[in-house]
Design a protein around this motif. Structure first.
Motif, PDB file in Angstrom:
ATOM      1  N   TYR A 243       0.951  -1.120  -0.117  1.00  0.00           N
ATOM      2  CA  TYR A 243      -0.087   0.015   0.007  1.00  0.00           C
ATOM      3  C   TYR A 243       0.976   1.237   0.092  1.00  0.00           C
ATOM      4  CZ  TYR A 243      -2.927   3.812   1.592  1.00  0.00           C
ATOM      5  OH  TYR A 243      -3.603   4.827   1.956  1.00  0.00           O
ATOM      6  N   ASP A 244       0.469   2.056  -0.810  1.00  0.00           N
ATOM      7  CA  ASP A 244       1.235   3.414  -0.964  1.00  0.00           C
ATOM      8  C   ASP A 244       0.032   4.677  -1.215  1.00  0.00           C
ATOM      9  OD1 ASP A 244       2.270   6.018  -2.188  1.00  0.00           O
ATOM     10  OD2 ASP A 244       4.222   4.760  -2.630  1.00  0.00           O
ATOM     11  N   PRO A 245       0.120   5.426  -0.369  1.00  0.00           N
ATOM     12  CA  PRO A 245      -1.147   6.590  -0.500  1.00  0.00           C
ATOM     13  C   PRO A 245      -1.024   7.141  -1.832  1.00  0.00           C
ATOM     14  CG  PRO A 245       0.105   6.732   1.878  1.00  0.00           C
ATOM     15  CD  PRO A 245       0.986   5.768   0.996  1.00  0.00           C
ATOM     16  N   ALA A 246      -0.064   7.488  -2.228  1.00  0.00           N
ATOM     17  CA  ALA A 246       0.207   8.090  -3.593  1.00  0.00           C
ATOM     18  C   ALA A 246      -0.297   7.293  -4.635  1.00  0.00           C
ATOM     19  CB  ALA A 246       1.535   8.677  -3.802  1.00  0.00           C
ATOM     20  N   LYS A 247      -0.211   5.978  -4.692  1.00  0.00           N
ATOM     21  CA  LYS A 247      -0.407   4.982  -5.775  1.00  0.00           C
ATOM     22  C   LYS A 247      -1.726   4.380  -5.490  1.00  0.00           C
ATOM     23  CE  LYS A 247       4.323   3.789  -6.558  1.00  0.00           C
ATOM     24  NZ  LYS A 247       5.450   2.605  -6.665  1.00  0.00           N
ATOM     25  N   HIS A 248      -2.256   4.369  -4.201  1.00  0.00           N
ATOM     26  CA  HIS A 248      -3.623   3.780  -3.994  1.00  0.00           C
ATOM     27  C   HIS A 248      -4.629   4.624  -3.381  1.00  0.00           C
ATOM     28  CE1 HIS A 248      -0.642   0.488  -4.012  1.00  0.00           C
ATOM     29  NE2 HIS A 248      -1.284   0.008  -4.840  1.00  0.00           N
ATOM     30  N   PRO A 249      -4.891   5.873  -4.154  1.00  0.00           N
ATOM     31  CA  PRO A 249      -5.948   6.673  -3.740  1.00  0.00           C
ATOM     32  C   PRO A 249      -7.437   6.009  -3.423  1.00  0.00           C
ATOM     33  CG  PRO A 249      -5.749   7.346  -5.819  1.00  0.00           C
ATOM     34  CD  PRO A 249      -4.589   6.132  -5.612  1.00  0.00           C
TER      35      PRO A 249
ATOM     36  N   TYR B 128      -8.298   3.833  -1.772  1.00  0.00           N
ATOM     37  CA  TYR B 128      -8.518   3.302  -0.359  1.00  0.00           C
ATOM     38  C   TYR B 128      -8.500   4.430   0.654  1.00  0.00           C
ATOM     39  CZ  TYR B 128      -6.926  -1.219  -2.390  1.00  0.00           C
ATOM     40  OH  TYR B 128      -6.969  -2.357  -3.150  1.00  0.00           O
ATOM     41  N   GLY B 129      -8.673   5.647   0.329  1.00  0.00           N
ATOM     42  CA  GLY B 129      -8.805   6.768   0.960  1.00  0.00           C
ATOM     43  C   GLY B 129      -7.293   7.270   1.418  1.00  0.00           C
ATOM     44  N   GLY B 130      -7.224   8.396   2.164  1.00  0.00           N
ATOM     45  CA  GLY B 130      -6.012   8.651   2.469  1.00  0.00           C
ATOM     46  C   GLY B 130      -6.122   9.178   3.845  1.00  0.00           C
ATOM     47  N   ASN B 131      -5.948   7.876   4.913  1.00  0.00           N
ATOM     48  CA  ASN B 131      -5.911   8.371   6.382  1.00  0.00           C
ATOM     49  C   ASN B 131      -5.278   7.132   6.972  1.00  0.00           C
ATOM     50  OD1 ASN B 131      -8.145   6.577   6.750  1.00  0.00           O
ATOM     51  ND2 ASN B 131      -9.864   8.325   6.189  1.00  0.00           N
ATOM     52  N   SER B 132      -5.523   7.165   8.367  1.00  0.00           N
ATOM     53  CA  SER B 132      -4.989   6.179   9.126  1.00  0.00           C
ATOM     54  C   SER B 132      -5.720   4.785   9.127  1.00  0.00           C
ATOM     55  CB  SER B 132      -4.726   6.435  10.632  1.00  0.00           C
ATOM     56  OG  SER B 132      -6.026   6.690  11.151  1.00  0.00           O
ATOM     57  N   GLU B 133      -6.705   4.820   8.361  1.00  0.00           N
ATOM     58  CA  GLU B 133      -7.491   3.724   8.349  1.00  0.00           C
ATOM     59  C   GLU B 133      -7.232   2.943   6.737  1.00  0.00           C
ATOM     60  OE1 GLU B 133     -12.182   2.095   9.248  1.00  0.00           O
ATOM     61  OE2 GLU B 133     -11.733   4.088   8.051  1.00  0.00           O
ATOM     62  N   SER B 134      -6.553   3.782   5.975  1.00  0.00           N
ATOM     63  CA  SER B 134      -6.343   3.353   4.391  1.00  0.00           C
ATOM     64  C   SER B 134      -5.843   2.060   4.265  1.00  0.00           C
ATOM     65  CB  SER B 134      -6.038   4.465   3.825  1.00  0.00           C
ATOM     66  OG  SER B 134      -6.871   5.577   3.613  1.00  0.00           O
ATOM     67  N   LYS B 135      -4.693   1.941   5.066  1.00  0.00           N
ATOM     68  CA  LYS B 135      -3.640   0.608   4.844  1.00  0.00           C
ATOM     69  C   LYS B 135      -4.334  -0.668   5.351  1.00  0.00           C
ATOM     70  CE  LYS B 135       1.102  -0.975   5.793  1.00  0.00           C
ATOM     71  NZ  LYS B 135       2.393  -0.555   6.427  1.00  0.00           N
ATOM     72  N   LEU B 136      -5.093  -0.314   6.434  1.00  0.00           N
ATOM     73  CA  LEU B 136      -5.715  -1.395   7.049  1.00  0.00           C
ATOM     74  C   LEU B 136      -7.014  -2.117   5.906  1.00  0.00           C
ATOM     75  CD1 LEU B 136      -7.101  -3.541   8.873  1.00  0.00           C
ATOM     76  CD2 LEU B 136      -8.480  -1.449   9.849  1.00  0.00           C
ATOM     77  N   LEU B 137      -7.762  -0.967   5.557  1.00  0.00           N
ATOM     78  CA  LEU B 137      -9.097  -1.117   4.442  1.00  0.00           C
ATOM     79  C   LEU B 137      -8.230  -1.984   3.275  1.00  0.00           C
ATOM     80  CD1 LEU B 137     -11.131   1.900   4.970  1.00  0.00           C
ATOM     81  CD2 LEU B 137     -11.381  -0.447   6.018  1.00  0.00           C
ATOM     82  N   ALA B 138      -7.091  -1.505   2.761  1.00  0.00           N
ATOM     83  CA  ALA B 138      -6.593  -2.146   1.773  1.00  0.00           C
ATOM     84  C   ALA B 138      -6.544  -3.563   1.665  1.00  0.00           C
ATOM     85  CB  ALA B 138      -5.314  -1.398   1.348  1.00  0.00           C
ATOM     86  N   GLY B 139      -6.252  -4.117   2.792  1.00  0.00           N
ATOM     87  CA  GLY B 139      -6.202  -5.623   2.962  1.00  0.00           C
ATOM     88  C   GLY B 139      -6.864  -6.375   3.799  1.00  0.00           C
ATOM     89  N   ILE B 140      -8.044  -5.795   4.329  1.00  0.00           N
ATOM     90  CA  ILE B 140      -8.992  -6.410   5.431  1.00  0.00           C
ATOM     91  C   ILE B 140      -9.813  -7.422   5.012  1.00  0.00           C
ATOM     92  CG2 ILE B 140     -11.030  -4.755   5.254  1.00  0.00           C
ATOM     93  CD1 ILE B 140     -11.176  -4.526   8.245  1.00  0.00           C
ATOM     94  N   LEU B 141      -9.813  -8.507   5.556  1.00  0.00           N
ATOM     95  CA  LEU B 141     -10.911  -9.477   5.268  1.00  0.00           C
ATOM     96  C   LEU B 141     -11.229 -10.139   6.564  1.00  0.00           C
ATOM     97  CD1 LEU B 141      -8.702 -11.202   2.471  1.00  0.00           C
ATOM     98  CD2 LEU B 141     -11.098 -10.120   2.313  1.00  0.00           C
ATOM     99  N   GLY B 142     -12.667 -10.456   6.603  1.00  0.00           N
ATOM    100  CA  GLY B 142     -13.249 -11.219   7.563  1.00  0.00           C
ATOM    101  C   GLY B 142     -13.019 -11.032   9.122  1.00  0.00           C
ATOM    102  N   HIS B 143     -12.334 -11.879   9.771  1.00  0.00           N
ATOM    103  CA  HIS B 143     -11.963 -11.601  11.077  1.00  0.00           C
ATOM    104  C   HIS B 143     -10.523 -11.057  11.399  1.00  0.00           C
ATOM    105  CE1 HIS B 143     -11.353 -14.075  15.257  1.00  0.00           C
ATOM    106  NE2 HIS B 143     -10.653 -12.919  15.338  1.00  0.00           N
ATOM    107  N   ASN B 144     -10.620  -9.902  11.864  1.00  0.00           N
ATOM    108  CA  ASN B 144      -9.388  -9.118  11.957  1.00  0.00           C
ATOM    109  C   ASN B 144      -9.116  -8.683  13.425  1.00  0.00           C
ATOM    110  OD1 ASN B 144      -7.543  -6.807  11.642  1.00  0.00           O
ATOM    111  ND2 ASN B 144      -9.182  -5.397  11.990  1.00  0.00           N
TER     112      ASN B 144
END
Length: 347
Positions: A56-62, A64-80
């Motif tokens: 995940y790269d904020p500049a390359k992956h807009p 997914y948003g652009g905040n502290s949740e974005s890296k999580l949301l880029a990969g989240i699945l099921g039971h976290n």
């Protein structure tokens, strides 16, 4: 072979005659608990493509948003797994790179399978905690036994959040159809503006399952909302008079029921999160339908500072301690089986 690709993600599977369980290498998410006969997996798969958190790269992956949740949301699945945060970081933590729900949600895991047991391990470099989870699925079983150990690598006692963020999604989750049961007792709606499309009365205290609504009525939380658009979060104290706590969910269309069972003393709280096509920002884009059944040590998703300042709710602590240079181990179980009624499920 236990190594697989799941939704283009590196993952490891554990299976027997009845169930397939899939855990991702990055994020360590329990992405799948599938009934092999029907193909039903109650756990949520987001409507957006997921990627490995390390890419995940904020500049390359807009997208997914652009905040502290974005890296999580880029990969989240099921039971976290939420460790050692349940909620968002402070502004200072976010500026330092901390993500929503903590490092465990985005770390890479060492995962091995030996016989009927999957083991996943990781170390949280910022929190200075080591984590290990084992999932045992015996032959012929529909019940997976799960053990987690958190080790404090520091010479100081640590207060932490530790929550199992179990999120259900479609087709198992159906508006006005999917049913729920729980050992919940005293409850409270989150007291902030959690959602722009909320229908629960903010801050209202109530007894499970009848939640006060904004229109002055009450609603039974044992049936998933039939609204076209909605959002909510409420917390629930698991019955302190019972050694074991649980939630169960059943979809009448498929006849499949999912349940998690744990010790009330380990995880006294369960938060129920609802996102029903209400969030319009990326990556949500009004497309997600979820219900999170989030059992753990903390009542609400909030920053570390707010968790400590809150201290407790209903006289029950809102976090747990890991003593210096020590380990804390908890056990719980997940089961999936066909039943004719949710009340027929044997826990």
């Amino acid at each position: 072979m236990s190594e697989i690709l799941y939704r283009n993600r590196r993952a490891v599977q554990l299976e027997n005659e009845h169930l397939q369980i899939v855990v991702t290498r990055e994020g360590g998410h329990l992405a799948v608990i599938r009934d092999k006969a029907t193909g039903v997996n109650p756990l949520w798969s987001p409507p957006w493509p997921t990627i490995e958190p390390s890419t995940y790269d904020p500049a390359k992956h807009p997208e997914y948003g652009g905040n502290s949740e974005s890296k999580l949301l880029a990969g989240i699945l099921g039971h976290n797994l939420c460790l050692d945060l349940f909620g968002g970081p402070s502004d200072e933590e976010a500026a330092a790179g901390m993500t929503v729900h903590g490092e465990a949600s985005v770390n890479e895991y060492e995962i091995t399978v030996e016989g009927d047991t999957l083991t996943q391990k990781t170390t949280l470099p910022c929190a200075h905690l080591a984590f290990q989870r084992t999932i045992r699925l015996p032959a012929g079983a529909r019940r997976a036994a799960i053990t987690e150990t958190v080790e404090n690598l520091e010479s100081l006692d640590r207060p932490i959040a530790w929550t199992q963020h179990v999120t259900l999604g479609p087709p198992f989750l159906e508006c006005g159809v999917t049913q729920f049961r729980s050992t919940a007792t005293k409850s409270q709606v989150i007291d902030t503006g959690f959602s722009d499309v909320g229908y629960m009365k903010p801050g209202a205290e109530f007894t499970w399952p009848m939640v006060p609504t904004l229109n002055g009525g009450v609603e039974d939380m044992q049936l998933f909302s039939d609204r076209k658009v909605s959002g909510a979060f409420s917390t629930h104290l698991m019955d302190p008079e019972r050694e074991l706590a649980y939630f169960s969910a059943w979809n009448p269309t498929s006849g499949i029921a999912l349940a998690y069972v744990w010790k009330q003393s380990d995880f006294p709280w369960m938060g129920i999160w609802e996102e029903n096509h209400g969030r319009d920002v990326p990556p949500w884009n009004n497309q997600a339908l979820t219900r999170g059944m989030e059992f753990g040590a903390s009542p609400f998703p909030e920053s570390r500072r707010k968790m400590i300042h809150r201290g407790s709710l209903f006289g029950v602590p809102g976090y747990c301690w890991v003593p210096a240079k020590s380990k804390v181990t908890i056990e719980y179980a997940a089961l999936l089986q066909p039943v004719a009624s949710i009340d027929d499920l044997e826990l």
